[in-house]
Design a protein around this motif. Sequence first.
Motif, PDB file in Angstrom:
ATOM      1  N   GLN A  80      -1.779  -8.995  -9.569  1.00  0.00           N
ATOM      2  CA  GLN A  80      -2.761  -8.007  -9.088  1.00  0.00           C
ATOM      3  C   GLN A  80      -3.707  -8.559  -8.027  1.00  0.00           C
ATOM      4  O   GLN A  80      -4.665  -7.883  -7.645  1.00  0.00           O
ATOM      5  CB  GLN A  80      -3.600  -7.464 -10.258  1.00  0.00           C
ATOM      6  N   ILE A  81      -3.458  -9.764  -7.540  1.00  0.00           N
ATOM      7  CA  ILE A  81      -4.406 -10.377  -6.603  1.00  0.00           C
ATOM      8  C   ILE A  81      -3.658 -11.141  -5.515  1.00  0.00           C
ATOM      9  O   ILE A  81      -2.514 -11.577  -5.711  1.00  0.00           O
ATOM     10  CB  ILE A  81      -5.383 -11.320  -7.351  1.00  0.00           C
ATOM     11  N   SER A  82      -4.310 -11.273  -4.373  1.00  0.00           N
ATOM     12  CA  SER A  82      -3.767 -12.068  -3.276  1.00  0.00           C
ATOM     13  C   SER A  82      -4.934 -12.600  -2.457  1.00  0.00           C
ATOM     14  O   SER A  82      -6.097 -12.283  -2.729  1.00  0.00           O
ATOM     15  CB  SER A  82      -2.853 -11.215  -2.382  1.00  0.00           C
ATOM     16  N   SER A  83      -4.630 -13.368  -1.429  1.00  0.00           N
ATOM     17  CA  SER A  83      -5.682 -13.903  -0.561  1.00  0.00           C
ATOM     18  C   SER A  83      -6.451 -12.776   0.132  1.00  0.00           C
ATOM     19  O   SER A  83      -7.615 -12.943   0.483  1.00  0.00           O
ATOM     20  CB  SER A  83      -5.074 -14.844   0.485  1.00  0.00           C
ATOM     21  N   SER A  84      -5.802 -11.629   0.340  1.00  0.00           N
ATOM     22  CA  SER A  84      -6.468 -10.498   0.982  1.00  0.00           C
ATOM     23  C   SER A  84      -7.651 -10.002   0.154  1.00  0.00           C
ATOM     24  O   SER A  84      -8.710  -9.671   0.685  1.00  0.00           O
ATOM     25  CB  SER A  84      -5.483  -9.344   1.195  1.00  0.00           C
ATOM     26  N   VAL A  85      -7.463  -9.946  -1.155  1.00  0.00           N
ATOM     27  CA  VAL A  85      -8.543  -9.515  -2.055  1.00  0.00           C
ATOM     28  C   VAL A  85      -9.690 -10.519  -2.012  1.00  0.00           C
ATOM     29  O   VAL A  85     -10.866 -10.141  -1.984  1.00  0.00           O
ATOM     30  CB  VAL A  85      -8.016  -9.349  -3.491  1.00  0.00           C
ATOM     31  N   VAL A  86      -9.345 -11.793  -1.998  1.00  0.00           N
ATOM     32  CA  VAL A  86     -10.372 -12.839  -1.933  1.00  0.00           C
ATOM     33  C   VAL A  86     -11.127 -12.731  -0.603  1.00  0.00           C
ATOM     34  O   VAL A  86     -12.358 -12.848  -0.560  1.00  0.00           O
ATOM     35  CB  VAL A  86      -9.748 -14.239  -2.084  1.00  0.00           C
ATOM     36  N   GLU A  87     -10.400 -12.472   0.485  1.00  0.00           N
ATOM     37  CA  GLU A  87     -11.049 -12.351   1.791  1.00  0.00           C
ATOM     38  C   GLU A  87     -12.045 -11.194   1.809  1.00  0.00           C
ATOM     39  O   GLU A  87     -13.139 -11.303   2.371  1.00  0.00           O
ATOM     40  CB  GLU A  87     -10.015 -12.141   2.895  1.00  0.00           C
ATOM     41  N   GLU A  88     -11.679 -10.068   1.205  1.00  0.00           N
ATOM     42  CA  GLU A  88     -12.590  -8.923   1.130  1.00  0.00           C
ATOM     43  C   GLU A  88     -13.909  -9.325   0.480  1.00  0.00           C
ATOM     44  O   GLU A  88     -14.987  -8.947   0.938  1.00  0.00           O
ATOM     45  CB  GLU A  88     -11.945  -7.785   0.339  1.00  0.00           C
ATOM     46  N   ASN A  89     -13.817 -10.085  -0.602  1.00  0.00           N
ATOM     47  CA  ASN A  89     -15.018 -10.519  -1.302  1.00  0.00           C
ATOM     48  C   ASN A  89     -15.831 -11.499  -0.463  1.00  0.00           C
ATOM     49  O   ASN A  89     -17.067 -11.430  -0.443  1.00  0.00           O
ATOM     50  CB  ASN A  89     -14.635 -11.151  -2.644  1.00  0.00           C
ATOM     51  N   TYR A  90     -15.145 -12.408   0.212  1.00  0.00           N
ATOM     52  CA  TYR A  90     -15.854 -13.340   1.092  1.00  0.00           C
ATOM     53  C   TYR A  90     -16.592 -12.581   2.206  1.00  0.00           C
ATOM     54  O   TYR A  90     -17.728 -12.922   2.560  1.00  0.00           O
ATOM     55  CB  TYR A  90     -14.878 -14.339   1.716  1.00  0.00           C
ATOM     56  N   LEU A  91     -15.943 -11.559   2.752  1.00  0.00           N
ATOM     57  CA  LEU A  91     -16.563 -10.785   3.833  1.00  0.00           C
ATOM     58  C   LEU A  91     -17.797 -10.035   3.345  1.00  0.00           C
ATOM     59  O   LEU A  91     -18.849 -10.064   3.984  1.00  0.00           O
ATOM     60  CB  LEU A  91     -15.550  -9.801   4.410  1.00  0.00           C
ATOM     61  N   LYS A  92     -17.655  -9.348   2.215  1.00  0.00           N
ATOM     62  CA  LYS A  92     -18.796  -8.600   1.679  1.00  0.00           C
ATOM     63  C   LYS A  92     -19.961  -9.533   1.376  1.00  0.00           C
ATOM     64  O   LYS A  92     -21.118  -9.138   1.444  1.00  0.00           O
ATOM     65  CB  LYS A  92     -18.386  -7.872   0.391  1.00  0.00           C
ATOM     66  N   ASP A  93     -19.640 -10.769   1.030  1.00  0.00           N
ATOM     67  CA  ASP A  93     -20.649 -11.740   0.622  1.00  0.00           C
ATOM     68  C   ASP A  93     -21.216 -12.542   1.785  1.00  0.00           C
ATOM     69  O   ASP A  93     -22.210 -13.235   1.631  1.00  0.00           O
ATOM     70  CB  ASP A  93     -20.011 -12.696  -0.407  1.00  0.00           C
ATOM     71  N   SER A  94     -20.574 -12.437   2.964  1.00  0.00           N
ATOM     72  CA  SER A  94     -20.981 -13.304   4.067  1.00  0.00           C
ATOM     73  C   SER A  94     -22.350 -12.910   4.623  1.00  0.00           C
ATOM     74  O   SER A  94     -22.703 -11.729   4.682  1.00  0.00           O
ATOM     75  CB  SER A  94     -19.936 -13.277   5.188  1.00  0.00           C
ATOM     76  N   LEU A  95     -23.119 -13.908   5.058  1.00  0.00           N
ATOM     77  CA  LEU A  95     -24.444 -13.659   5.621  1.00  0.00           C
ATOM     78  C   LEU A  95     -24.346 -12.845   6.906  1.00  0.00           C
ATOM     79  O   LEU A  95     -25.177 -11.978   7.170  1.00  0.00           O
ATOM     80  CB  LEU A  95     -25.138 -14.995   5.892  1.00  0.00           C
ATOM     81  N   GLU A  96     -23.297 -13.128   7.702  1.00  0.00           N
ATOM     82  CA  GLU A  96     -23.124 -12.437   8.978  1.00  0.00           C
ATOM     83  C   GLU A  96     -22.838 -10.949   8.753  1.00  0.00           C
ATOM     84  O   GLU A  96     -23.441 -10.083   9.398  1.00  0.00           O
ATOM     85  CB  GLU A  96     -21.980 -13.078   9.785  1.00  0.00           C
ATOM     86  N   PHE A  97     -21.902 -10.641   7.848  1.00  0.00           N
ATOM     87  CA  PHE A  97     -21.559  -9.237   7.617  1.00  0.00           C
ATOM     88  C   PHE A  97     -22.739  -8.479   7.003  1.00  0.00           C
ATOM     89  O   PHE A  97     -23.024  -7.334   7.378  1.00  0.00           O
ATOM     90  CB  PHE A  97     -20.336  -9.120   6.707  1.00  0.00           C
ATOM     91  N   THR A  98     -23.428  -9.103   6.067  1.00  0.00           N
ATOM     92  CA  THR A  98     -24.569  -8.454   5.416  1.00  0.00           C
ATOM     93  C   THR A  98     -25.646  -8.086   6.428  1.00  0.00           C
ATOM     94  O   THR A  98     -26.182  -6.979   6.414  1.00  0.00           O
ATOM     95  CB  THR A  98     -25.163  -9.378   4.334  1.00  0.00           C
ATOM     96  N   LEU A  99     -25.953  -9.020   7.348  1.00  0.00           N
ATOM     97  CA  LEU A  99     -26.978  -8.745   8.355  1.00  0.00           C
ATOM     98  C   LEU A  99     -26.486  -7.698   9.359  1.00  0.00           C
ATOM     99  O   LEU A  99     -27.227  -6.794   9.750  1.00  0.00           O
ATOM    100  CB  LEU A  99     -27.359 -10.041   9.058  1.00  0.00           C
ATOM    101  N   LEU A 100     -25.217  -7.799   9.776  1.00  0.00           N
ATOM    102  CA  LEU A 100     -24.661  -6.838  10.727  1.00  0.00           C
ATOM    103  C   LEU A 100     -24.673  -5.425  10.139  1.00  0.00           C
ATOM    104  O   LEU A 100     -24.963  -4.448  10.838  1.00  0.00           O
ATOM    105  CB  LEU A 100     -23.230  -7.234  11.108  1.00  0.00           C
ATOM    106  N   GLN A 101     -24.371  -5.325   8.879  1.00  0.00           N
ATOM    107  CA  GLN A 101     -24.383  -4.030   8.203  1.00  0.00           C
ATOM    108  C   GLN A 101     -25.796  -3.439   8.211  1.00  0.00           C
ATOM    109  O   GLN A 101     -25.979  -2.234   8.416  1.00  0.00           O
ATOM    110  CB  GLN A 101     -23.892  -4.228   6.766  1.00  0.00           C
ATOM    111  N   THR A 102     -26.792  -4.297   8.015  1.00  0.00           N
ATOM    112  CA  THR A 102     -28.194  -3.862   8.060  1.00  0.00           C
ATOM    113  C   THR A 102     -28.541  -3.317   9.449  1.00  0.00           C
ATOM    114  O   THR A 102     -29.223  -2.294   9.580  1.00  0.00           O
ATOM    115  CB  THR A 102     -29.133  -5.039   7.723  1.00  0.00           C
ATOM    116  N   ILE A 103     -28.029  -3.986  10.489  1.00  0.00           N
ATOM    117  CA  ILE A 103     -28.256  -3.524  11.861  1.00  0.00           C
ATOM    118  C   ILE A 103     -27.566  -2.181  12.088  1.00  0.00           C
ATOM    119  O   ILE A 103     -28.153  -1.253  12.665  1.00  0.00           O
ATOM    120  CB  ILE A 103     -27.758  -4.578  12.877  1.00  0.00           C
ATOM    121  N   PHE A 104     -26.324  -2.047  11.639  1.00  0.00           N
ATOM    122  CA  PHE A 104     -25.578  -0.811  11.853  1.00  0.00           C
ATOM    123  C   PHE A 104     -26.294   0.393  11.228  1.00  0.00           C
ATOM    124  O   PHE A 104     -26.366   1.466  11.826  1.00  0.00           O
ATOM    125  CB  PHE A 104     -24.168  -0.929  11.274  1.00  0.00           C
ATOM    126  N   PHE A 105     -26.837   0.206  10.032  1.00  0.00           N
ATOM    127  CA  PHE A 105     -27.508   1.308   9.347  1.00  0.00           C
ATOM    128  C   PHE A 105     -28.992   1.414   9.720  1.00  0.00           C
ATOM    129  O   PHE A 105     -29.762   2.088   9.046  1.00  0.00           O
ATOM    130  CB  PHE A 105     -27.346   1.165   7.833  1.00  0.00           C
TER     131      PHE A 105
END
Length: 476
Positions: A80-105
């Motif tokens: 039920q798992i692969s590196s793709s699932v792990v990557e999704e979690n890393y992205l959601k958790d990344s400082l860059e994505f979190t800040l960019l999301q704040t800018i977008f909204f």
Amino acid sequence: MDFLLLDDRTNIKLAIIRKLEQHYSFSERKDTLCEQLTISQYLLERSILEINEDLKRFDLNDEMELIEQSNEIILFQEAQISSSVVEENYLKDSLEFTLLQTIFFNQFKSIKKYGEEHNMSRTVVYKIIDRIRQELAQYSIKLSKTFQLVGDEMKIRQYFTMLYYRIYKDSDELYNQSDILSVNEIFSAIKPYCEEINTFYLFKHYLFVMLERVKKKRKYFLSSTVYSASFDTENRVYQTINHWIRQIITGTNREIEVEIMGIISQFSVYQSELCNFENELVDTYTLQLKQQILMYPQLTMKSQELENKVSRTIYQHQYITPLIDLTLRVMDLDFFQERYPIIFEVCHIFIYQLKKDEFKFSKKSLFFNLLLVLSEQYDEESEKSTINIHVNFTQGEKYNRFIKKQIQIFDSFSIHFQSVIRPDTDLIVSDYLPKNTFSARTLIWLAPPRASDWRNFGNEIVQINKKLQLNRNRAQ
């Protein structure tokens, strides 16, 4: 292009997982991994510890774990798992994505305020913003002094549509409730004319991004350099979208019409009949691919339907989803290269001959989708190259039947079993070497076969299939 929303350390960790999961035994020697990834053994071992800690933090440790055993790293991975699932979690958790999301909204107030809210120093926030600027600059998108997204509105929408689709897929957890209700409303309205609309996730993310941008008064004005397909305004889907958009946004008729054109363009990724895709540049690319195909007599593009499919695929990647490579992860195209070697070569040459700036952010996806279109047509119009196999083990006929049944799992190839070795036998599978093999290739297996025996069998089938396709080309 570099994907800068994940830092170098995270990319190393993902690379380790991908290397291991692509290995048939889910394991690899430490020194081999270090050599492949050009990292030190210390960094490898440190990364393994961090990966396991990350998996616990993501609540994935029951499905995946990395173990050090002597000089080997072993990956334990549930189905039920692969590196793709792990990557999704890393992205959601990344400082860059979190800040960019704040800018977008439009929730980013200031560097000082953001640092205080997230327990970060100004220096750290500046570094994160710098990486975000570098990431966006690749797509000609800038951040203003007040941290507003600036640039071609189509590119801004495309970027965030692709990014959110890559991470969230069929989930709408990112968006606010009023927008979710609006999008569900239009999906319900279109469903009578398009039953599969609930699976159009890329289109759904575009609608969410569009609604968010419209709130900020960012209008989707098409520039004179952007070619827009013509639409059938009498179509019920067009009329439904027209009615919906005029209820939820305000603006001039021109502004609203352009928004409708943007929505219909995105919808045409799934329902191509909505648009007229005639375009001189697309015709030029289609002709280039056709010329490559004509070099191989067993491949044809005589069908107008096939030519239309190719043109629509090219049009989509040029005009509708020009940043779609953002959605792609690491892809292994070995199957296509093995099953359709000539089609793979044709598409590869076509892509290779494109200039650097042509399909700049959609080349990989274009390559993959052209493979899909041409391989589908090839299967419809051509018989698979039949591979003749003789199976004979000293254990007897019952064991031979067992092996033949196992071999049939290679159903993407046309396999014919021969009871005796003949001049047209392509492959002999046995536990001894027959005296007369004619020109057939031979595999000697243990009984029962090992994983390495099956791997060798797969390699042989691929080589025989390629040879047969090329020989058919020469015969024709």
